[in-house]
Design a protein around this motif. Sequence first.
Motif, short mmCIF file in Angstrom:
data_model
loop_
_atom_site.label_atom_id
_atom_site.label_comp_id
_atom_site.label_asym_id
_atom_site.label_seq_id
_atom_site.Cartn_x
_atom_site.Cartn_y
_atom_site.Cartn_z
N TRP A 1 0.80 -1.22 0.00
CA TRP A 1 0.00 0.00 0.00
C TRP A 1 0.84 1.28 0.00
O TRP A 1 0.63 2.16 -0.84
N ALA A 2 1.75 1.39 0.94
CA ALA A 2 2.54 2.62 1.02
C ALA A 2 3.38 2.82 -0.24
O ALA A 2 3.51 3.95 -0.74
N ASP A 3 3.94 1.75 -0.75
CA ASP A 3 4.75 1.84 -1.96
C ASP A 3 3.89 2.25 -3.16
O ASP A 3 4.30 3.07 -3.99
N ALA A 4 2.70 1.67 -3.26
CA ALA A 4 1.81 1.99 -4.38
C ALA A 4 1.39 3.45 -4.34
O ALA A 4 1.34 4.13 -5.37
N GLN B 1 -3.57 4.72 -0.51
CA GLN B 1 -3.47 5.68 0.60
C GLN B 1 -4.52 5.38 1.66
O GLN B 1 -4.25 5.46 2.86
N ASN B 2 -5.72 5.04 1.23
CA ASN B 2 -6.78 4.71 2.19
C ASN B 2 -6.43 3.46 2.98
O ASN B 2 -6.62 3.40 4.21
N GLU B 3 -5.91 2.42 2.30
CA GLU B 3 -5.56 1.20 3.00
C GLU B 3 -4.40 1.41 3.96
O GLU B 3 -4.34 0.80 5.03
N ALA B 4 -3.48 2.28 3.59
CA ALA B 4 -2.30 2.51 4.44
C ALA B 4 -2.58 3.46 5.59
O ALA B 4 -2.10 3.26 6.71
N GLY C 1 -7.54 13.81 3.30
CA GLY C 1 -7.99 14.76 2.29
C GLY C 1 -7.51 14.45 0.90
O GLY C 1 -8.21 14.73 -0.09
N THR C 2 -6.33 13.86 0.78
CA THR C 2 -5.79 13.55 -0.55
C THR C 2 -6.57 12.43 -1.22
O THR C 2 -6.66 12.38 -2.45
N VAL C 3 -7.13 11.52 -0.42
CA VAL C 3 -7.94 10.44 -0.97
C VAL C 3 -9.24 11.00 -1.55
O VAL C 3 -9.62 10.68 -2.69
N TYR C 4 -9.90 11.87 -0.78
CA TYR C 4 -11.13 12.49 -1.29
C TYR C 4 -10.84 13.30 -2.55
O TYR C 4 -11.60 13.28 -3.52
N ALA C 5 -9.72 14.02 -2.54
CA ALA C 5 -9.38 14.87 -3.68
C ALA C 5 -9.20 14.05 -4.96
O ALA C 5 -9.63 14.46 -6.04
N ALA C 6 -8.54 12.89 -4.85
CA ALA C 6 -8.31 12.04 -6.02
C ALA C 6 -9.63 11.53 -6.59
O ALA C 6 -9.86 11.57 -7.81
N ILE C 7 -10.52 11.05 -5.72
CA ILE C 7 -11.81 10.54 -6.18
C ILE C 7 -12.68 11.67 -6.73
O ILE C 7 -13.35 11.53 -7.75
N ASN C 8 -12.65 12.81 -6.06
CA ASN C 8 -13.48 13.94 -6.51
C ASN C 8 -13.03 14.47 -7.86
O ASN C 8 -13.86 14.96 -8.64
N ASP C 9 -11.76 14.41 -8.15
CA ASP C 9 -11.27 14.84 -9.46
C ASP C 9 -11.89 13.97 -10.55
O ASP C 9 -12.35 14.47 -11.60
N ILE C 10 -11.92 12.66 -10.31
CA ILE C 10 -12.51 11.72 -11.28
C ILE C 10 -14.00 11.96 -11.43
O ILE C 10 -14.54 12.02 -12.55
N ARG C 11 -14.69 12.16 -10.31
CA ARG C 11 -16.14 12.38 -10.36
C ARG C 11 -16.47 13.71 -11.04
O ARG C 11 -17.40 13.80 -11.85
#
Length: 558
Positions: A222-225, A444-447, A452-462
Motif C-alpha cells: 500500500w505505502a509503496d503503491a 493511501q486509504n488502506e495505508a 484529504g488527498t484520498v477524497y481529492a483524487a476521487i473527486n477529481d474523477i467524479r
Amino acid sequence: MKKIYYLPLVIFAVSTLTACKKSSLDRVPQDQLSSETFWTSENEARLALNGLYTYLSNGYNYTYDDSASDNAYAQYPWETTAVAVSAGNVDATIDVGYKSRYTQIRKFNYFLANVDKTPMDETLKKRFIAEAKVIRAFAYFELAKVFGPVPLLTESYTDPETTGVAPTPEAEVIAFSLAELTAAINDLPQSYAGGKNNETGRITAGAAWAIKSRIELHYAKWADAAASAQKVMGMGYQLFRVPAATADDMKDDYSAFVTFADEAEKEKFYKGLASYEQQFWKVNENNKEPILVSQNIDNSPYDYGNGLGTMFVSSDLGGWSSITPTQELVNAYWDRNGRPFTPPTAAARATSYNDGKPTATYYNEFKNRDTRLYASILFPSNPWNHFNEGYKFTWGRGGNNNSKTGYNFRKLVDPKFVKEEFDGAQDFAIIRYAEVLLTYAEAQNEAFGPDGTVYAAINDIRDRAGMPAVDQAVVNTKEAMRELIRNERRIELAAEGQRYADIRRWKIGKDVMKSTYDLTNSIVQERIWQDRFNLMPYPQSALDHNANLKAAQATKGY
C-alpha cells in the motif's frame, strides 16, 4: 503526431537466431540477419527495440479480460478464452497468455543480450535498454498475476531445452519486476518531443512509475503503491476535459432521463458526458491523460487498427457484439447524487421490458444515473447522435451479431471508425491517469485511512464526469471509503480490462461471479467459481515442454 512503427518482421527475423539447431528444419535461414552482422548501428538497434513494442500492440484485447469477470460477457469462444474462464471451464486445455508472453520475453532477452555491442551514443543506448526492461518487467508481472510461479528467464538462450526450469516463486518474480522498473526510471524521459528515436508512445518515466504502482497495488504494497502513484501525479498528467459541451454534444436528448435543476446543471452533465466519452476518440488521443498506450493507425484493418468499433457495437452499427455489458455492471453505476443505485428485481425488469415493448416503468431504471452510464452503455433508447443523427439503441434480440445481454458498449468506441472492420485509428490507453488516481486513493486509504488527498483524487474523477463530490459525512471510515473506491474503480475503468485482476486480488470471486441473465431474465451464461481460479493453470503445451511445472500446477489445484 509521429508514432512508433513496431516492425514485427524485423524482430522476428532477429529472434530466429536463437532457434534450436537440432534438425535441418531449425537452421538459421541464410537470407535473414545474424547477430554478427545486425548490431552495427544505432538505426539497427532502434529497429530491434521498436519490434519489442509489439508486446503493447492490439492492446484493445485487454477488454476481453472484463468478459472473464462480472463486468461483461464474451459470446464467441473462437475469439477468446474468456468465454471458458467466465463459465468456470478452466483447465490445462486453455492458454490465457502463457506462450505468447514467453515468445515476447525471448525477444526482450535477445535484445538486452546484444544491444550493448552496438556502436552508438551511450546515453541513448541506456534509454533503449531502459525501455526494453520496463516492457519485460510489465510482461513478467502479467504472467505472475495470472499464473503465480513462473520460470524467470532473464538471459538469451540458443537451446529451448534450457528453459525447462522450475518456476520461480511469484513473490520473487514480482521483486524482479519492481527492481527492473526502479533501475530503469532514471534513464527515461518524462516525455518525447517527436522525431526519430523520440516518437510519442515510447516508454516514459511516468509509464514506468505507473506500471510500478499497478504492481504494488496488486500485491497490497500500500505505502509503496501510493508513493509511486504520487510520482506520476507530479508529472503533469491530467484528466481529459472538454472546454465546453458543443451543440453536437447536446443533440443527445437526455431530458427524459435526467432531471436538471437549471441550465448550469445541464451544462455540467453534458460537459461531463463529453469529457468522459471523448477522451477515447482519435481526435483527442494526444491529451494529458494517457500514460501507457497501444498505438493504432487508420486504414490498417486487423494489423494496426483498433477493433473495438467492431467488437463492441451491435449489428445495426456494423459490429459483432463480441463483448457486451452484464446487468451486474449496469447496476453498479451510481445514482445522480453519487450514491449506490438500487435496481429493480430481475423479474420486475423482465415484466416492464415487456418482451421488447418497454413500458414507462422500464425506463425508470435509467433515470438520474451516473453520467458515465450514459457515456458507456448502450441501453434501450440511449441516444447516440455522434454516430448517426437521430440514432437510439434498440436491442436486436436473437439476431446475428447482436448482444445476448440486452446491452452494448458505447465506451471506447470512436463513432468515426465503425464503418470498416477492425479499422479504428484511435489509440488504446493501457494505463491512463484516472487509474493512477484510483490507485493512489485505494493505496493511501488502506495505508492511512481516508485523508484529504484520498477524497481529492476521487473527486477529481467524479468532477470530470459531471458528478458530485464524495459526501464526507457519510463516507468517513476506511471501510466505507474502501467500498466506494472499489465501485468507483469498477465503473470508471469498465471495459478496460482491470476488473479481472481486481476481483482476484480482492478475493471476491465467489461473491460476484454469478450466472448472468438478459433483460427478459433469461439465462445468458451459467458461471461457476472456484477459489483456484484466482490463478490460472499452465497450458498443457507448457507442461509437456517443462516437467518442472507439474508440481506447481498441482499446488494451484489443477
